[in-house]
Design a protein around this motif. Sequence first.
Motif, PDB file in Angstrom:
ATOM      1  N   ILE A 202      45.161  32.615  29.032  1.00 57.32           N
ATOM      2  CA  ILE A 202      44.102  32.607  30.056  1.00 57.32           C
ATOM      3  C   ILE A 202      43.309  33.913  30.063  1.00 57.32           C
ATOM      4  O   ILE A 202      42.768  34.298  31.087  1.00 57.32           O
ATOM      5  N   GLY A 203      43.209  34.555  28.918  1.00 67.58           N
ATOM      6  CA  GLY A 203      42.390  35.764  28.839  1.00 67.58           C
ATOM      7  C   GLY A 203      43.122  36.885  28.133  1.00 67.58           C
ATOM      8  O   GLY A 203      44.351  36.948  28.141  1.00 67.58           O
ATOM      9  N   GLY A 204      42.356  37.767  27.493  1.00 66.31           N
ATOM     10  CA  GLY A 204      42.929  38.823  26.677  1.00 66.31           C
ATOM     11  C   GLY A 204      43.926  39.689  27.416  1.00 66.31           C
ATOM     12  O   GLY A 204      43.701  40.105  28.552  1.00 66.31           O
ATOM     13  N   ALA A 205      45.062  39.980  26.759  1.00 67.81           N
ATOM     14  CA  ALA A 205      46.040  40.907  27.306  1.00 67.81           C
ATOM     15  C   ALA A 205      45.467  42.316  27.302  1.00 67.81           C
ATOM     16  O   ALA A 205      44.504  42.612  26.588  1.00 67.81           O
ATOM     17  N   PRO A 206      46.038  43.219  28.101  1.00 62.37           N
ATOM     18  CA  PRO A 206      45.510  44.590  28.125  1.00 62.37           C
ATOM     19  C   PRO A 206      45.475  45.260  26.753  1.00 62.37           C
ATOM     20  O   PRO A 206      44.620  46.118  26.501  1.00 62.37           O
ATOM     21  N   ASP A 207      46.392  44.875  25.864  1.00 65.61           N
ATOM     22  CA  ASP A 207      46.428  45.481  24.536  1.00 65.61           C
ATOM     23  C   ASP A 207      45.847  44.560  23.460  1.00 65.61           C
ATOM     24  O   ASP A 207      46.136  44.720  22.265  1.00 65.61           O
ATOM     25  N   ALA A 208      45.009  43.595  23.853  1.00 66.86           N
ATOM     26  CA  ALA A 208      44.461  42.641  22.887  1.00 66.86           C
ATOM     27  C   ALA A 208      43.686  43.340  21.774  1.00 66.86           C
ATOM     28  O   ALA A 208      43.716  42.903  20.621  1.00 66.86           O
TER      29      ALA A 208
ATOM     30  N   GLY B  79      43.508  27.465  37.841  1.00 63.06           N
ATOM     31  CA  GLY B  79      42.217  28.134  37.996  1.00 63.06           C
ATOM     32  C   GLY B  79      42.353  29.461  38.702  1.00 63.06           C
ATOM     33  O   GLY B  79      41.732  30.460  38.314  1.00 63.06           O
ATOM     34  N   ALA B  80      43.184  29.497  39.739  1.00 63.51           N
ATOM     35  CA  ALA B  80      43.391  30.736  40.478  1.00 63.51           C
ATOM     36  C   ALA B  80      44.066  31.791  39.614  1.00 63.51           C
ATOM     37  O   ALA B  80      43.728  32.982  39.683  1.00 63.51           O
ATOM     38  N   ALA B  81      45.021  31.379  38.769  1.00 70.91           N
ATOM     39  CA  ALA B  81      45.684  32.329  37.873  1.00 70.91           C
ATOM     40  C   ALA B  81      44.704  32.887  36.850  1.00 70.91           C
ATOM     41  O   ALA B  81      44.695  34.091  36.565  1.00 70.91           O
ATOM     42  N   ALA B  82      43.871  32.005  36.288  1.00 71.62           N
ATOM     43  CA  ALA B  82      42.886  32.462  35.312  1.00 71.62           C
ATOM     44  C   ALA B  82      41.907  33.447  35.932  1.00 71.62           C
ATOM     45  O   ALA B  82      41.479  34.413  35.288  1.00 71.62           O
ATOM     46  N   ALA B  83      41.549  33.213  37.207  1.00 72.70           N
ATOM     47  CA  ALA B  83      40.620  34.106  37.888  1.00 72.70           C
ATOM     48  C   ALA B  83      41.201  35.505  38.044  1.00 72.70           C
ATOM     49  O   ALA B  83      40.462  36.499  38.047  1.00 72.70           O
ATOM     50  N   LEU B  84      42.524  35.605  38.170  1.00 74.49           N
ATOM     51  CA  LEU B  84      43.149  36.920  38.293  1.00 74.49           C
ATOM     52  C   LEU B  84      42.978  37.751  37.024  1.00 74.49           C
ATOM     53  O   LEU B  84      42.941  38.975  37.071  1.00 74.49           O
ATOM     54  N   VAL B  85      42.871  37.076  35.882  1.00 75.00           N
ATOM     55  CA  VAL B  85      42.729  37.776  34.602  1.00 75.00           C
ATOM     56  C   VAL B  85      41.264  38.005  34.270  1.00 75.00           C
ATOM     57  O   VAL B  85      40.853  39.110  33.900  1.00 75.00           O
ATOM     58  N   ALA B  86      40.461  36.945  34.398  1.00 72.01           N
ATOM     59  CA  ALA B  86      39.077  36.992  33.928  1.00 72.01           C
ATOM     60  C   ALA B  86      38.092  37.477  34.984  1.00 72.01           C
ATOM     61  O   ALA B  86      36.931  37.742  34.665  1.00 72.01           O
ATOM     62  N   GLY B  87      38.542  37.567  36.228  1.00 66.83           N
ATOM     63  CA  GLY B  87      37.630  37.997  37.279  1.00 66.83           C
ATOM     64  C   GLY B  87      36.771  36.884  37.831  1.00 66.83           C
ATOM     65  O   GLY B  87      35.907  37.118  38.668  1.00 66.83           O
ATOM     66  N   GLY B  88      36.980  35.663  37.387  1.00 63.57           N
ATOM     67  CA  GLY B  88      36.241  34.512  37.876  1.00 63.57           C
ATOM     68  C   GLY B  88      36.928  33.240  37.428  1.00 63.57           C
ATOM     69  O   GLY B  88      37.659  33.238  36.435  1.00 63.57           O
ATOM     70  N   VAL B  89      36.716  32.158  38.156  1.00 67.56           N
ATOM     71  CA  VAL B  89      37.345  30.885  37.827  1.00 67.56           C
ATOM     72  C   VAL B  89      36.620  30.245  36.650  1.00 67.56           C
ATOM     73  O   VAL B  89      35.389  30.165  36.657  1.00 67.56           O
TER      74      VAL B  89
END
Length: 405
Positions: A14-20, A64-74
């Motif tokens: 659900i989105g790049g890791a901090p060390d991607a 969707g809520a989990a993805a928003a935590l990573v990507a900053g948006g749903v």
Amino acid sequence: MTRAVLLVLDSVGIGGAPDAGAYGDAGADTLGHIARACAEGRADRPGLRAGPLRLPNLDGLGLGAAAALVAGGVPPGLAEAAGPGAAWGFGIEVSAGKDTPSGHWELAGAPMQGRWGYFPATDPCLPPDLVAAIRAEAGLSGILGDRHASGTLIIDDLGEESLRTGLPILYTSVDSVLQVAAHEDAFGLDRLYALCRTARRLCDPLRIGRVIARPFTGSDAASFRRTGNRRDYAMPPPPGTVLDRCAEAGRAVVTVGKVADIFAHRNTGLELHGDGNDANLDHLLGALPSLPDGGFAFANLVDFDSEHGHRRDVAGYAACLERFDRRLPELLAALRDGDLLVITADHGNDPTFRGTDHTRECVPLLAFGPGAGCGPLGRRGFADVGATITRHLGLAPTASGRAWP
């Protein structure tokens, strides 16, 4: 006493890791990019799917809520709010790499110790002494491939030659893996498995994570198809996994899909293996009615990764997600009062990204049932999944991780 179910949606990052960036994966976002392609009509395929990505049941658990935590948006088409009783967050892996074994081991509470070995991106890529040893012990006059490749493309390229010569195809990727493809009938399935067991032993000193048997059928490049008789021969996991803790306490365990292979069949209980997501979900649903109190079910659904991520098939990946979402209510209905369900992933495989390999991403943590908590879990380590499950089951703690909430 209650039960626990851990379901891994293979590669649904659900989105790049901090060390991607350290892995060349800056900007990767499997779920987000699929959702965007669907919203823009780039994932429409007649007869398969069309329109925005629709995952209402996963959304109800907080995807969707989990993805928003990573990507900053749903992501487009997904919901910002989860349903009642759900807990959601995202997981960060500490193990080096973006491989299936390290991801699963860490989710089970035992992060990988040390680093994997890899084959270089050269042509040929395999050490000559390794090839010579495999040929000698397996009685082969030669091999084909010996390079980094997509599993489906290399069968298209070399499958006919393999049929004609009787030689297996050996190849690798950026993962710590040696893959061996051969025709299921002409080469023989048992012979392929024996070859992979030989290669597994010879790869041990190189710390290669997996040797994978990749049988295929068909008569030419137009008809070749990989079959469901894949087998993974993995290095044994570190001690202290959920499976180990269940065995120590005499608890019932069911493993579904390639989970038993990934854990080198150590404490993997009743092993069920089907051809594809639907068959493996059927196995899981069939096992739950007889799983006793205190039991643990651990399943992997691989089609997202093997059939669509590696093939960079955006429409197919989206349709695969939607098909699983439509079946998710069956799994929720199979839970008993007190059961804990955790749905997650082991890495990413962004079908819009360059290349054909896994991507280093955060993964969703979706939990439902007592002990799951309610609302946002925030950022967690992969190993927190295993720690939460052992606490829920009243077992000794896993080797690593911190239970939530």
